[in-house]
Design a protein around this motif. Structure first.
Motif, PDB file in Angstrom:
ATOM      1  N   ALA A 211      -3.723  -8.550  -9.732  1.00 56.18           N
ATOM      2  CA  ALA A 211      -4.579  -7.810  -8.810  1.00 56.18           C
ATOM      3  C   ALA A 211      -3.984  -7.788  -7.408  1.00 56.18           C
ATOM      4  O   ALA A 211      -4.066  -6.766  -6.706  1.00 56.18           O
ATOM      5  CB  ALA A 211      -5.980  -8.433  -8.789  1.00 56.18           C
ATOM      6  N   TYR A 212      -3.376  -8.887  -6.990  1.00 52.72           N
ATOM      7  CA  TYR A 212      -2.780  -8.956  -5.653  1.00 52.72           C
ATOM      8  C   TYR A 212      -1.599  -7.995  -5.534  1.00 52.72           C
ATOM      9  O   TYR A 212      -1.483  -7.255  -4.541  1.00 52.72           O
ATOM     10  CB  TYR A 212      -2.341 -10.383  -5.367  1.00 52.72           C
ATOM     11  CG  TYR A 212      -1.849 -10.610  -3.961  1.00 52.72           C
ATOM     12  CD1 TYR A 212      -2.737 -10.730  -2.912  1.00 52.72           C
ATOM     13  CD2 TYR A 212      -0.484 -10.712  -3.696  1.00 52.72           C
ATOM     14  CE1 TYR A 212      -2.293 -10.944  -1.618  1.00 52.72           C
ATOM     15  CE2 TYR A 212      -0.029 -10.918  -2.408  1.00 52.72           C
ATOM     16  CZ  TYR A 212      -0.946 -11.042  -1.375  1.00 52.72           C
ATOM     17  OH  TYR A 212      -0.486 -11.240  -0.092  1.00 52.72           O
ATOM     18  N   LEU A 213      -0.735  -7.985  -6.529  1.00 52.25           N
ATOM     19  CA  LEU A 213       0.429  -7.096  -6.477  1.00 52.25           C
ATOM     20  C   LEU A 213      -0.004  -5.630  -6.526  1.00 52.25           C
ATOM     21  O   LEU A 213       0.519  -4.789  -5.779  1.00 52.25           O
ATOM     22  CB  LEU A 213       1.373  -7.406  -7.641  1.00 52.25           C
ATOM     23  CG  LEU A 213       2.049  -8.780  -7.615  1.00 52.25           C
ATOM     24  CD1 LEU A 213       2.896  -8.983  -8.872  1.00 52.25           C
ATOM     25  CD2 LEU A 213       2.907  -8.942  -6.370  1.00 52.25           C
ATOM     26  N   LEU A 214      -0.968  -5.318  -7.400  1.00 59.76           N
ATOM     27  CA  LEU A 214      -1.446  -3.943  -7.482  1.00 59.76           C
ATOM     28  C   LEU A 214      -2.162  -3.538  -6.196  1.00 59.76           C
ATOM     29  O   LEU A 214      -2.012  -2.401  -5.726  1.00 59.76           O
ATOM     30  CB  LEU A 214      -2.381  -3.804  -8.683  1.00 59.76           C
ATOM     31  CG  LEU A 214      -2.920  -2.398  -8.973  1.00 59.76           C
ATOM     32  CD1 LEU A 214      -1.771  -1.410  -9.177  1.00 59.76           C
ATOM     33  CD2 LEU A 214      -3.825  -2.408 -10.200  1.00 59.76           C
ATOM     34  N   ALA A 215      -2.927  -4.463  -5.619  1.00 63.05           N
ATOM     35  CA  ALA A 215      -3.609  -4.167  -4.357  1.00 63.05           C
ATOM     36  C   ALA A 215      -2.602  -3.937  -3.235  1.00 63.05           C
ATOM     37  O   ALA A 215      -2.794  -3.048  -2.392  1.00 63.05           O
ATOM     38  CB  ALA A 215      -4.559  -5.310  -3.993  1.00 63.05           C
ATOM     39  N   ALA A 216      -1.532  -4.733  -3.205  1.00 63.07           N
ATOM     40  CA  ALA A 216      -0.506  -4.543  -2.183  1.00 63.07           C
ATOM     41  C   ALA A 216       0.167  -3.177  -2.334  1.00 63.07           C
ATOM     42  O   ALA A 216       0.416  -2.477  -1.339  1.00 63.07           O
ATOM     43  CB  ALA A 216       0.534  -5.652  -2.269  1.00 63.07           C
ATOM     44  N   LEU A 217       0.445  -2.787  -3.573  1.00 63.61           N
ATOM     45  CA  LEU A 217       1.054  -1.477  -3.805  1.00 63.61           C
ATOM     46  C   LEU A 217       0.118  -0.354  -3.370  1.00 63.61           C
ATOM     47  O   LEU A 217       0.531   0.596  -2.691  1.00 63.61           O
ATOM     48  CB  LEU A 217       1.410  -1.338  -5.284  1.00 63.61           C
ATOM     49  CG  LEU A 217       2.078  -0.024  -5.708  1.00 63.61           C
ATOM     50  CD1 LEU A 217       3.397   0.168  -4.981  1.00 63.61           C
ATOM     51  CD2 LEU A 217       2.303  -0.003  -7.217  1.00 63.61           C
ATOM     52  N   MET A 218      -1.155  -0.469  -3.737  1.00 65.83           N
ATOM     53  CA  MET A 218      -2.121   0.550  -3.331  1.00 65.83           C
ATOM     54  C   MET A 218      -2.311   0.557  -1.820  1.00 65.83           C
ATOM     55  O   MET A 218      -2.459   1.617  -1.199  1.00 65.83           O
ATOM     56  CB  MET A 218      -3.453   0.304  -4.041  1.00 65.83           C
ATOM     57  CG  MET A 218      -3.397   0.466  -5.543  1.00 65.83           C
ATOM     58  SD  MET A 218      -4.942   0.007  -6.365  1.00 65.83           S
ATOM     59  CE  MET A 218      -6.034   1.270  -5.728  1.00 65.83           C
ATOM     60  N   GLY A 219      -2.316  -0.632  -1.197  1.00 65.32           N
ATOM     61  CA  GLY A 219      -2.435  -0.701   0.259  1.00 65.32           C
ATOM     62  C   GLY A 219      -1.285  -0.013   0.957  1.00 65.32           C
ATOM     63  O   GLY A 219      -1.481   0.688   1.964  1.00 65.32           O
ATOM     64  N   LEU A 220      -0.069  -0.186   0.426  1.00 68.05           N
ATOM     65  CA  LEU A 220       1.087   0.506   1.003  1.00 68.05           C
ATOM     66  C   LEU A 220       0.947   2.022   0.844  1.00 68.05           C
ATOM     67  O   LEU A 220       1.362   2.784   1.723  1.00 68.05           O
ATOM     68  CB  LEU A 220       2.369   0.017   0.325  1.00 68.05           C
ATOM     69  CG  LEU A 220       2.832  -1.396   0.698  1.00 68.05           C
ATOM     70  CD1 LEU A 220       4.022  -1.810  -0.157  1.00 68.05           C
ATOM     71  CD2 LEU A 220       3.193  -1.472   2.177  1.00 68.05           C
ATOM     72  N   VAL A 221       0.368   2.450  -0.277  1.00 66.35           N
ATOM     73  CA  VAL A 221       0.147   3.884  -0.468  1.00 66.35           C
ATOM     74  C   VAL A 221      -0.832   4.413   0.572  1.00 66.35           C
ATOM     75  O   VAL A 221      -0.601   5.471   1.189  1.00 66.35           O
ATOM     76  CB  VAL A 221      -0.371   4.157  -1.893  1.00 66.35           C
ATOM     77  CG1 VAL A 221      -0.804   5.617  -2.033  1.00 66.35           C
ATOM     78  CG2 VAL A 221       0.706   3.837  -2.920  1.00 66.35           C
ATOM     79  N   TRP A 222      -1.955   3.680   0.792  1.00 63.74           N
ATOM     80  CA  TRP A 222      -2.926   4.130   1.804  1.00 63.74           C
ATOM     81  C   TRP A 222      -2.279   4.202   3.184  1.00 63.74           C
ATOM     82  O   TRP A 222      -2.498   5.159   3.936  1.00 63.74           O
ATOM     83  CB  TRP A 222      -4.134   3.195   1.860  1.00 63.74           C
ATOM     84  CG  TRP A 222      -4.863   2.960   0.571  1.00 63.74           C
ATOM     85  CD1 TRP A 222      -5.461   1.798   0.176  1.00 63.74           C
ATOM     86  CD2 TRP A 222      -5.128   3.887  -0.492  1.00 63.74           C
ATOM     87  NE1 TRP A 222      -6.053   1.930  -1.049  1.00 63.74           N
ATOM     88  CE2 TRP A 222      -5.877   3.213  -1.478  1.00 63.74           C
ATOM     89  CE3 TRP A 222      -4.805   5.212  -0.708  1.00 63.74           C
ATOM     90  CZ2 TRP A 222      -6.289   3.831  -2.655  1.00 63.74           C
ATOM     91  CZ3 TRP A 222      -5.213   5.826  -1.887  1.00 63.74           C
ATOM     92  CH2 TRP A 222      -5.945   5.153  -2.833  1.00 63.74           C
TER      93      TRP A 222
END
Length: 549
Positions: A211-222
């Motif tokens: 979840a942390y890695l996916l959240a970081a990837l999504m955060g970079l997208v935002w």
């Protein structure tokens, strides 16, 4: 004293209390049973530990070899030690039979025990059938020699060319071989394989890390979307896309309606055939039609009109039927007749219409404020997610949204509960990580970005080589704080019946009726996990903080 100085002050308290904690778990049978249940220790799982350790050492040493052999590594001498350890572990995997029990457990727990023919029915913990076990041994007889041979080739190329520079082609090939086989093995072992002697801990840590890695990837997208600039052509493209979506929604919503008839009497149940629009079923069930009853009408589902007509003719518990008009026998009484769009076209049309409205609003907002529509959308997503409680997001993504996705894909896409929980937590934390990334990027002086442009760097290279490395150092503490928070918030996934530490604690407490031991054990273990994560973050801070070098 030097060791104590390196330990975090808060961890000294835990070290002081450690003897009491050890005494508590070694002297109390209740705490021992609680700890076993919370960790997820299955019966007979001690036989799987040697195989897991051999694989973990092999894969970890292979990855560590790549880390210590880098040109910027502070301890390049450790690379040879990691290579020797990797080779010995690979030879152990090939020569010994200690891996087979663990591999058999992984395969047995990786299939559906109700439908698969690979496992023995009604046996706990799961066991492979004799035929499946024999097949697994045949596969192992091929995989383990291949792994040893590839390890020898990769290490041989790597070590033989270590004095010829890091750009040597053979050395690079050796690094790729070692990295691929050990990276794939480590990913499968630590993220997917069933660990029978620590199933609860593995579920918690895997969920948190994924979840942390996916959240970081999504955060970079935002954050990346927030950096987009408005252009006149952008508005034109998004306006055209909005019109196309509106036309597509209109096409689906204006498809020919299907005609349905409610026939019979309302003294019993109403027969409903498959593929009947859900809104029509609700109207019949709750009397939302001319002359409908004020009370709820019971319904019964049938596969097709023929089955519903046959049940109605028997006059048992079915007294009416909601049928397509073409299938209603002549002379049957008509209680209500209507036309309705089928669920597929209606759902598709409404979904596209909602997307068209959202895209139109973003386009209009971008035109007013001279901002990219996707930047406005990213800002809206971040602000919205931060305003919704974590538990609500977990429930929403895990239950109705996943169910709607399953229905829309006719059951093709039906993620397991763990994947649903990971996605839910990633969505929730991506908003907070996006704000952290944005603050780190904004902390970099604009002059450095302009200087990067002046020497010919593109926008992407300036971000990758100038902005992001400096921003990463700034945001390490808040990123570490989010890691600790997400590690604790994995306990919310128990609401989806995911058997992590918290869910196993609840199951054991309800079965044993112990008042304190399960809760104390879970609390202590969560403290250990969070303190370990805090120590890891502190180590990274010391490494990247220039002042401490």
């Amino acid at each position: 004293m030097s060791f104590l100085k390196r330990v975090r002050p808060s961890n000294l308290i835990i070290l002081t209390a450690l003897p009491f904690i050890i005494y508590l778990f070694t002297s109390s049978a209740d705490y021992q049973r609680s700890l076993r249940a919370i960790l997820g220790v299955e019966n007979g799982s001690s036989a799987f530990v040697p195989g897991f350790l051999a694989l973990a050492i092999a894969f970890s040493s292979g990855i560590a070899l790549l880390a210590f052999s880098r040109a910027k590594s502070n301890r390049p001498q450790l690379a040879l030690g990691c290579a020797a350890l990797n080779l010995m572990a690979a030879a152990t995997i090939f020569a010994s039979g200690a891996i087979h029990p663990f591999a058999a457990s992984v395969v047995a727990n990786g299939v559906d025990s109700f439908t698969s023919t690979l496992v023995v029915k009604g046996v706990t913990p799961r066991q492979l059938t004799e035929a499946a076990d024999l097949t697994l041994r045949q596969v192992e007889a091929i995989l383990y020699p291949v792994y040893l041979i590839l390890t020898l080739i990769g290490l041989g190329l790597f070590i033989a060319t270590r004095h010829k520079g890091s750009e040597n082609g053979l050395r690079r090939t050796g690094r790729w071989i070692v990295g691929l086989i050990n990276g794939a093995g480590a990913a499968g072992l630590f993220f997917f394989a069933h660990i029978a002697f620590a199933a609860g801990v593995a579920t918690t840590i895997r969920a948190a890390v994924a979840a942390y890695l996916l959240a970081a990837l999504m955060g970079l997208v935002w954050v990346g979307l927030l950096q987009l600039h408005y252009k006149k052509r952008t508005g034109q493209l998004f306006t055209a896309a909005t019109l196309l979506l509106a036309l597509a929604a209109t096409w689906f919503l204006t498809q020919p309606r299907d005609s349905f008839v409610l026939t019979g009497t309302l003294t019993g149940k109403v027969a409903i055939v498959s593929n009947t629009p859900s809104s029509l079923i609700g109207a019949v069930r709750y009397g939302q039609y001319p002359g409908g009853p004020a009370t709820e009408t019971p319904v019964r589902t049938f596969l097709g009109p023929a089955e519903a007509i046959a049940a109605l003719a028997k006059k048992e518990d079915v007294s009416a039927a909601l049928l397509p008009t073409a299938s209603v026998p002549a002379g049957w009484p008509v209680l209500w007749q209507t036309e309705m769009l089928n669920d597929r076209d209606r759902s598709t049309g409404i979904t596209i219409a909602v997307l068209a409205i959202i895209l139109g609003l973003l386009t209009f907002g971008g035109f007013l404020h001279r901002r990219h529509p996707l930047a406005i959308g990213s800002e809206f997503i971040v602000d919205t997610i931060r305003g919704i409680p974590m538990l609500v997001i977990v429930l929403y993504v895990g239950l109705p949204l996943s169910g709607a996705l399953k229905d829309a894909t006719q059951g093709v896409v039906d993620p397991p509960n763990l994947v649903r929980g990971i996605v839910a937590m990633a969505v929730a934390y991506s908003a907070y990580l996006a704000e952290i990334f944005r603050s780190g990027i904004n902390a970099i002086p604009a002059g450095q970005v302009e200087a990067a442009y002046s020497i010919g760097l593109t926008r992407w290279k300036a971000a990758r080589l100038v902005v992001l490395p400096q921003a990463f150092r700034i945001i390490i503490p808040p990123l570490g704080n989010e890691l600790i928070a997400i590690l604790k918030d994995t306990s919310l996934l128990s609401i989806l019946s995911i058997r992590d530490i918290t869910q196993r604690m609840r199951e054991f407490q309800s079965a044993s009726f112990l008042p304190f031991a399960p809760y104390n054990s879970a609390a202590i273990f969560y403290i250990v996990l969070t303190l370990a994560a805090a120590s890891l973050v502190n180590t990274i801070e010391r490494k990247y903080d220039v002042k401490h070098r």
